[in-house]
Design an enzyme around this catalytic site. Structure first.
Site, PDB file in Angstrom:
ATOM      1  N   VAL A  16       0.823  -1.213   0.000  1.00 21.37           N
ATOM      2  CA  VAL A  16       0.000   0.000   0.000  1.00 21.37           C
ATOM      3  C   VAL A  16       0.866   1.276   0.000  1.00 21.37           C
ATOM      4  O   VAL A  16       0.569   2.237  -0.714  1.00 21.37           O
ATOM      5  CB  VAL A  16      -0.978   0.006   1.204  1.00 21.37           C
ATOM      6  CG1 VAL A  16      -1.949   1.176   1.093  1.00 21.37           C
ATOM      7  CG2 VAL A  16      -1.766  -1.299   1.285  1.00 21.37           C
ATOM      8  N   VAL A  38       9.505   6.233   6.486  1.00 23.43           N
ATOM      9  CA  VAL A  38      10.155   5.382   7.489  1.00 23.43           C
ATOM     10  C   VAL A  38       9.739   3.935   7.239  1.00 23.43           C
ATOM     11  O   VAL A  38       8.551   3.628   7.097  1.00 23.43           O
ATOM     12  CB  VAL A  38       9.801   5.825   8.931  1.00 23.43           C
ATOM     13  CG1 VAL A  38      10.228   4.780   9.950  1.00 23.43           C
ATOM     14  CG2 VAL A  38      10.473   7.165   9.243  1.00 23.43           C
ATOM     15  N   GLU A 122     -10.372   5.457   5.965  1.00 27.21           N
ATOM     16  CA  GLU A 122     -11.260   4.867   4.953  1.00 27.21           C
ATOM     17  C   GLU A 122     -10.685   3.558   4.403  1.00 27.21           C
ATOM     18  O   GLU A 122     -11.413   2.582   4.193  1.00 27.21           O
ATOM     19  CB  GLU A 122     -11.457   5.875   3.804  1.00 27.21           C
ATOM     20  CG  GLU A 122     -12.512   5.504   2.814  1.00 27.21           C
ATOM     21  CD  GLU A 122     -13.911   5.404   3.424  1.00 27.21           C
ATOM     22  OE1 GLU A 122     -14.487   6.425   3.767  1.00 27.21           O
ATOM     23  OE2 GLU A 122     -14.405   4.280   3.558  1.00 27.21           O
ATOM     24  N   GLU A 183      -3.193 -10.293   4.010  1.00 32.14           N
ATOM     25  CA  GLU A 183      -2.411  -9.669   5.069  1.00 32.14           C
ATOM     26  C   GLU A 183      -1.059 -10.375   5.160  1.00 32.14           C
ATOM     27  O   GLU A 183      -0.943 -11.559   4.801  1.00 32.14           O
ATOM     28  CB  GLU A 183      -3.142  -9.813   6.408  1.00 32.14           C
ATOM     29  CG  GLU A 183      -4.400  -8.982   6.528  1.00 32.14           C
ATOM     30  CD  GLU A 183      -4.112  -7.482   6.534  1.00 32.14           C
ATOM     31  OE1 GLU A 183      -3.196  -7.043   7.245  1.00 32.14           O
ATOM     32  OE2 GLU A 183      -4.793  -6.747   5.810  1.00 32.14           O
ATOM     33  N   ASP A 194      -9.650 -10.338  10.373  1.00 29.37           N
ATOM     34  CA  ASP A 194      -9.623  -9.089   9.609  1.00 29.37           C
ATOM     35  C   ASP A 194     -11.051  -8.565   9.368  1.00 29.37           C
ATOM     36  O   ASP A 194     -11.326  -7.386   9.591  1.00 29.37           O
ATOM     37  CB  ASP A 194      -8.891  -9.320   8.272  1.00 29.37           C
ATOM     38  CG  ASP A 194      -8.785  -8.045   7.463  1.00 29.37           C
ATOM     39  OD1 ASP A 194      -7.935  -7.204   7.791  1.00 29.37           O
ATOM     40  OD2 ASP A 194      -9.580  -7.880   6.514  1.00 29.37           O
ATOM     41  N   LYS A 198     -12.840  -5.147  10.871  1.00 31.96           N
ATOM     42  CA  LYS A 198     -13.545  -4.149  10.047  1.00 31.96           C
ATOM     43  C   LYS A 198     -14.981  -3.970  10.526  1.00 31.96           C
ATOM     44  O   LYS A 198     -15.480  -2.849  10.590  1.00 31.96           O
ATOM     45  CB  LYS A 198     -13.534  -4.576   8.580  1.00 31.96           C
ATOM     46  CG  LYS A 198     -12.160  -4.461   7.950  1.00 31.96           C
ATOM     47  CD  LYS A 198     -12.173  -5.098   6.582  1.00 31.96           C
ATOM     48  CE  LYS A 198     -10.807  -5.116   5.972  1.00 31.96           C
ATOM     49  NZ  LYS A 198     -10.702  -6.062   4.869  1.00 31.96           N
ATOM     50  N   GLY A 296      -5.460  -4.720  -2.569  1.00 31.28           N
ATOM     51  CA  GLY A 296      -4.574  -4.409  -3.690  1.00 31.28           C
ATOM     52  C   GLY A 296      -3.972  -3.023  -3.554  1.00 31.28           C
ATOM     53  O   GLY A 296      -4.526  -2.154  -2.867  1.00 31.28           O
TER      54      GLY A 296
HETATM   55  N1  LIG Z   1      -2.555  -4.990   1.000  1.00 29.88           N
HETATM   56  C1  LIG Z   1      -3.819  -4.619   0.961  1.00 29.88           C
HETATM   57  O1  LIG Z   1      -4.544  -4.898  -0.003  1.00 29.88           O
HETATM   58  C2  LIG Z   1      -4.408  -3.831   2.087  1.00 29.88           C
HETATM   59  C3  LIG Z   1      -5.753  -3.411   1.991  1.00 29.88           C
HETATM   60  C4  LIG Z   1      -6.309  -2.638   3.015  1.00 29.88           C
HETATM   61  C5  LIG Z   1      -5.544  -2.323   4.128  1.00 29.88           C
HETATM   62  N2  LIG Z   1      -4.249  -2.797   4.218  1.00 29.88           N
HETATM   63  C6  LIG Z   1      -3.488  -2.434   5.428  1.00 29.88           C
HETATM   64  O2  LIG Z   1      -2.406  -1.586   5.049  1.00 29.88           O
HETATM   65  C7  LIG Z   1      -1.299  -1.794   5.929  1.00 29.88           C
HETATM   66  C8  LIG Z   1      -0.050  -2.120   5.104  1.00 29.88           C
HETATM   67  O3  LIG Z   1      -0.303  -3.316   4.394  1.00 29.88           O
HETATM   68  P1  LIG Z   1       0.677  -3.779   3.206  1.00 29.88           P
HETATM   69  O4  LIG Z   1      -0.085  -4.840   2.477  1.00 29.88           O
HETATM   70  O5  LIG Z   1       1.182  -2.617   2.456  1.00 29.88           O
HETATM   71  O6  LIG Z   1       1.863  -4.449   4.047  1.00 29.88           O
HETATM   72  P2  LIG Z   1       3.314  -4.904   3.501  1.00 29.88           P
HETATM   73  O7  LIG Z   1       3.313  -4.993   2.023  1.00 29.88           O
HETATM   74  O8  LIG Z   1       3.674  -6.116   4.277  1.00 29.88           O
HETATM   75  O9  LIG Z   1       4.274  -3.691   3.910  1.00 29.88           O
HETATM   76  C9  LIG Z   1       4.491  -3.372   5.236  1.00 29.88           C
HETATM   77  C10 LIG Z   1       5.441  -2.221   5.325  1.00 29.88           C
HETATM   78  O10 LIG Z   1       5.523  -1.822   6.695  1.00 29.88           O
HETATM   79  C11 LIG Z   1       6.898  -1.597   7.025  1.00 29.88           C
HETATM   80  N3  LIG Z   1       7.045  -1.775   8.488  1.00 29.88           N
HETATM   81  C12 LIG Z   1       6.740  -2.842   9.265  1.00 29.88           C
HETATM   82  N4  LIG Z   1       6.980  -2.573  10.575  1.00 29.88           N
HETATM   83  C13 LIG Z   1       7.431  -1.293  10.609  1.00 29.88           C
HETATM   84  C14 LIG Z   1       7.849  -0.426  11.663  1.00 29.88           C
HETATM   85  N5  LIG Z   1       7.822  -0.814  12.937  1.00 29.88           N
HETATM   86  N6  LIG Z   1       8.264   0.835  11.338  1.00 29.88           N
HETATM   87  C15 LIG Z   1       8.265   1.258  10.045  1.00 29.88           C
HETATM   88  N7  LIG Z   1       7.895   0.489   9.007  1.00 29.88           N
HETATM   89  C16 LIG Z   1       7.479  -0.772   9.288  1.00 29.88           C
HETATM   90  C17 LIG Z   1       7.641  -2.608   6.197  1.00 29.88           C
HETATM   91  O11 LIG Z   1       8.980  -2.192   6.100  1.00 29.88           O
HETATM   92  P3  LIG Z   1      10.073  -2.976   5.200  1.00 29.88           P
HETATM   93  O12 LIG Z   1       9.713  -2.606   3.791  1.00 29.88           O
HETATM   94  O13 LIG Z   1      11.356  -2.406   5.636  1.00 29.88           O
HETATM   95  O14 LIG Z   1       9.889  -4.426   5.502  1.00 29.88           O
HETATM   96  C18 LIG Z   1       6.863  -2.522   4.878  1.00 29.88           C
HETATM   97  O15 LIG Z   1       7.351  -1.473   4.078  1.00 29.88           O
HETATM   98  C19 LIG Z   1      -1.713  -2.902   6.897  1.00 29.88           C
HETATM   99  O16 LIG Z   1      -2.231  -2.330   8.071  1.00 29.88           O
HETATM  100  C20 LIG Z   1      -2.846  -3.605   6.146  1.00 29.88           C
HETATM  101  O17 LIG Z   1      -3.788  -4.221   7.029  1.00 29.88           O
HETATM  102  C21 LIG Z   1      -3.677  -3.527   3.229  1.00 29.88           C
END
Ligand SMILES: NC(=O)c1ccc[n+]([C@@H]2O[C@H](COP(=O)([O-])OP(=O)(O)OC[C@H]3O[C@@H](n4cnc5c(N)ncnc54)[C@H](OP(=O)(O)O)[C@@H]3O)[C@@H](O)[C@H]2O)c1
Length: 417
Positions: A16, A38, A122, A183, A194, A198, A296
């Site tokens: 994201v 960060v 949102e 996730e 999850d 929500k 996504g």
């Molecule tokens: N993916 C989806 O479709 C989606 C949809 C709705 C909501 N979300 C929500 O959006 C959020 C992010 O999801 P994602 O899918 O993007 O996750 P992701 O691809 O696993 O990416 C997680 C990111 O968080 C960073 N991170 C983890 N711990 C951290 C910390 N303590 N300090 C700073 N950075 C940290 C990681 O750093 P590194 O890059 O260094 O590992 C990585 O860049 C989650 O809360 C998820 O529930 C996701």
């Protein structure tokens, strides 16, 4: 109202976070720039220059020129610390972290009030589908009777692949992960956590109820078996993970997340893959049906972008249902018609049922349709065992069993059943 200049500190550059970076760079009209990002791992290869990144949260939190913190990390505990500090420092915050928000809802509400700042989320509920602001604003006076929908993109994707393309569970989950729909910890999706997180957030914005997921019944899709899927197909139905909240006749609120058989005439039938959907029913408008991508990179980033843009004109949730409506209480005082299938009938506690409508043996499994009081589901664990699957029948909620018993008896007398 004039759009103010937004200086963003971004936490997270995963699915994201990177999506938001790309989307922001193709939206030049928005007066928002990312000042610092960060992340967790300093030595990870990134698609943009290293000088954009830091592993020190304070480079954002202590920077007084940063007025918006966008939190997009996958660690709910670290996310809460970041969001709490940012709000205490008077910064506005956008987050997509439903687990963190559901777990700390009350505290986050208080932090916003004490510090006169805004927290918008949102993207945390149904990603691209604009539902939080709609529930908060549109259904202000037109009172909601129910909300019901598919609010987890990855389980819907997995169930679609199993039912439509005969993929096995593992292959479908792995595909959802590859596409960035799941996730980081897939147990959150498939265990129903999850969707429950929500629903907990949606309950606050639709009915003014603050509750953690432990306050209502929920389960995921792990126990849904292949014979269940085959049976659904034979009946021209689908199985979906459905979140429901419905005002009961006694004024209380029924809420749960459970797999359900969906018939062809249900709006949710055509909601496939990573799409989410929600039907609202309200006193004057009757039904509305929302549908959109629930996972996504770009769909989720689009909701984050919309929140950032809303901060430009100082939008904040007023939590109208919480502060201005009479208290609504959650209740398990209702009945559900459930389908249960098992590899071993002794795993099922039949004493829990009001009555059993049908029972059969097929595909080396036993299955039955029965009516159960919701309190008995909330208070027992037999239906969560391996080898037992519990799926709601269509139109599962029954408010009083006397009516149903009488109507069933009259059908029997009439020779219909
Ligand atoms: N993916 C989806 O479709 C989606 C949809 C709705 C909501 N979300 C929500 O959006 C959020 C992010 O999801 P994602 O899918 O993007 O996750 P992701 O691809 O696993 O990416 C997680 C990111 O968080 C960073 N991170 C983890 N711990 C951290 C910390 N303590 N300090 C700073 N950075 C940290 C990681 O750093 P590194 O890059 O260094 O590992 C990585 O860049 C989650 O809360 C998820 O529930 C996701």
């Amino acid at each position: 109202m004039a759009n103010k200049q937004l200086h963003i500190g971004l936490f997270g550059f995963g699915v994201v976070g990177k999506g938001l970076y790309d989307v922001l760079h193709t939206t030049p009209t928005l007066q928002a720039t990312i000042k610092k990002i960060v992340i967790k791992q300093a030595d990870k290869k990134r698609s943009i220059a290293n000088e954009n990144f830091s592993i020190d949260a304070d480079t954002i939190l202590n920077d007084e020129t940063i007025n918006v913190v966008v939190e997009l990390i996958d660690d709910a505990d670290a996310a809460f610390d970041i969001v709490k500090t940012a709000l205490q420092k008077g910064k506005s915050v956008v987050s997509a972290n439903k687990k963190m928000i559901a777990e700390h809802f009350e505290e986050l509400l208080q932090l916003q009030q004490e510090n006169k700042t805004a927290l918008l989320y949102e993207a945390a509920c149904c990603a691209s589908m604009p539902i939080v602001r709609n529930l908060e604003e549109y259904y202000d006076n037109d009172l909601l009777k129910s909300i019901r929908g598919i609010i987890n993109g990855s389980t819907n994707f997995i169930l679609t692949k199993i039912q439509e393309e005969q993929l096995d569970f593992k292959a479908a989950l792995s595909l959802a992960q590859q596409l960035g729909f799941a996730e980081s910890n897939p147990a959150l999706d498939i265990g129903g956590f999850d969707a429950a997180n929500k629903l907990s957030i949606l309950l606050a914005h639709s009915f003014g109820v603050i509750t953690k997921p432990t306050g209502f019944i929920f389960n995921g899709i792990e126990q849904v078996s292949l014979p269940d899927a085959i049976l659904a197909k034979e009946k021209k139905q689908k199985i979906k993970l459905v979140a429901t909240a419905k005002k009961l006749e006694n004024g209380k609120l029924a809420a749960f997340v459970l797999p359900q058989f969906i018939t062809q005439c249900d709006d949710l039938y055509q909601v496939q893959n990573e799409f989410n959907a929600l039907t609202t029913e309200s006193t004057f408008a009757d039904q509305h049906f929302f549908k959109g991508k629930g996972a996504g990179a770009f769909p989720t980033a689009s909701a984050v972008l919309s929140d950032i843009s809303a901060l430009g004109y100082d939008y904040k949730y007023e939590y109208k249902k919480i502060f201005h409506q009479t208290d609504t209480e959650l209740s398990n005082d209702f009945y559900l018609t459930v389908f249960i299938s098992t590899d071993d009938l002794t795993k099922i506690d039949k004493a829990n049922f009001e009555w059993i409508e049908e029972s059969h043996n097929e595909f080396n499994r036993s299955w039955l349709i029965a009516v159960i009081h919701a309190e008995k589901l909330a208070g027992t664990a037999w239906w969560r065992q391996e080898g037992v699957s519990l799926i709601l029948c269509p139109d599962a909620i029954i408010e009083t069993v006397e009516y149903k018993k009488i109507s069933k008896r009259s059908l029997e007398l009439a020779g219909v059943v």
